[in-house]
Write a protein that holds these residues in place. Sequence first.
Motif, PDB file in Angstrom:
ATOM      1  N   TRP A  40      45.361  41.198  49.965  1.00 59.35           N
ATOM      2  CA  TRP A  40      44.573  40.917  48.775  1.00 59.35           C
ATOM      3  C   TRP A  40      44.468  39.396  48.687  1.00 59.35           C
ATOM      4  CZ3 TRP A  40      43.536  44.336  44.351  1.00 59.35           C
ATOM      5  CH2 TRP A  40      43.801  45.676  44.632  1.00 59.35           C
ATOM      6  N   THR A  41      43.460  38.910  47.988  1.00 61.32           N
ATOM      7  CA  THR A  41      43.310  37.485  47.749  1.00 61.32           C
ATOM      8  C   THR A  41      43.265  37.260  46.249  1.00 61.32           C
ATOM      9  OG1 THR A  41      42.036  37.275  49.787  1.00 61.32           O
ATOM     10  CG2 THR A  41      41.891  35.444  48.223  1.00 61.32           C
ATOM     11  N   VAL A  58      40.933  35.779  39.600  1.00 62.46           N
ATOM     12  CA  VAL A  58      40.077  36.692  40.347  1.00 62.46           C
ATOM     13  C   VAL A  58      40.957  37.316  41.426  1.00 62.46           C
ATOM     14  CG1 VAL A  58      38.047  36.925  41.817  1.00 62.46           C
ATOM     15  CG2 VAL A  58      38.038  35.269  39.933  1.00 62.46           C
ATOM     16  N   ILE A  60      40.850  39.876  44.651  1.00 64.50           N
ATOM     17  CA  ILE A  60      39.915  40.480  45.595  1.00 64.50           C
ATOM     18  C   ILE A  60      40.704  41.447  46.474  1.00 64.50           C
ATOM     19  CG2 ILE A  60      38.219  40.060  47.405  1.00 64.50           C
ATOM     20  CD1 ILE A  60      38.058  37.142  46.266  1.00 64.50           C
ATOM     21  N   SER A  61      40.321  42.720  46.435  1.00 62.46           N
ATOM     22  CA  SER A  61      41.025  43.749  47.206  1.00 62.46           C
ATOM     23  C   SER A  61      40.619  43.660  48.680  1.00 62.46           C
ATOM     24  CB  SER A  61      40.696  45.135  46.655  1.00 62.46           C
ATOM     25  OG  SER A  61      39.357  45.468  46.946  1.00 62.46           O
ATOM     26  N   GLU A  64      37.062  44.081  49.410  1.00 68.16           N
ATOM     27  CA  GLU A  64      36.201  43.074  48.797  1.00 68.16           C
ATOM     28  C   GLU A  64      35.823  43.379  47.345  1.00 68.16           C
ATOM     29  OE1 GLU A  64      35.502  40.074  50.259  1.00 68.16           O
ATOM     30  OE2 GLU A  64      36.794  40.753  51.869  1.00 68.16           O
ATOM     31  N   SER A  65      36.452  44.366  46.708  1.00 63.59           N
ATOM     32  CA  SER A  65      36.227  44.593  45.282  1.00 63.59           C
ATOM     33  C   SER A  65      36.845  43.437  44.515  1.00 63.59           C
ATOM     34  CB  SER A  65      36.880  45.901  44.829  1.00 63.59           C
ATOM     35  OG  SER A  65      36.321  46.989  45.505  1.00 63.59           O
ATOM     36  N   ARG A  66      36.156  42.978  43.482  1.00 59.36           N
ATOM     37  CA  ARG A  66      36.621  41.829  42.695  1.00 59.36           C
ATOM     38  C   ARG A  66      37.005  42.278  41.297  1.00 59.36           C
ATOM     39  NH1 ARG A  66      35.247  36.782  45.030  1.00 59.36           N
ATOM     40  NH2 ARG A  66      34.136  37.126  46.961  1.00 59.36           N
ATOM     41  N   ARG A  68      38.175  40.633  37.735  1.00 55.61           N
ATOM     42  CA  ARG A  68      38.163  39.344  37.038  1.00 55.61           C
ATOM     43  C   ARG A  68      38.937  39.481  35.735  1.00 55.61           C
ATOM     44  NH1 ARG A  68      33.514  40.343  39.574  1.00 55.61           N
ATOM     45  NH2 ARG A  68      32.580  38.732  40.862  1.00 55.61           N
TER      46      ARG A  68
END
Length: 190
Positions: A40-41, A58, A60-61, A64-66, A68
């Motif tokens: 994850w990021t 934020v 990010i999975s 790429e799901s975000r 917020r």
Amino acid sequence: MGHDIRYSPRTAIKSQALIDFVAEWTEVQLPTPDVTHEYWTMYFDGSVMAPDLGVGVVLISPDESRLRYAILLHFSASNNAVEYEALINRLRIAIELDATRLYVCGDSELVVDQVMKESSCKSPLMTAYYQEVHKLEDKFQGIKLHHVPQRDNDAADFLAKLAAQRDPSPSEVFINDIHEPSICILKGLT
């Protein structure tokens, strides 16, 4: 008819040497395993806009799901403490989301350096925040913190300012209210 033919078996030593040589010098062509680490990021930032404080994050999975987050802090704190609050509270969310590996990016050089042990904590307050982050790090199989320039942290910065200004937020932003610091603050700790 007396042919003098004798059968003598070959010794296994010569053939074994050939097998050993081939095995030693031939690369095994096994299929390489598909390794996915599912990192994850996370980008985090804090904002101090007197009299209000806000945190933006934020997440990010791996797909790429975000996610917020804008967090409204209802207590007083320094800019560095707000940055730590951003980091700590979102590490907790990442744990709840079962993230096991995490790249963390923030524009607070002090917080990133302290957590990565490149600089020491000079105040008891920063030491307490550092220790809380260290406890949370143990919940992950892999976590890496990186300092990024402020221009590369604009999404988290936007959310932090949104929270600090108490502006209405877009529907896709999760809003949280935090009324107490993430650490136990003793009287006289600064």
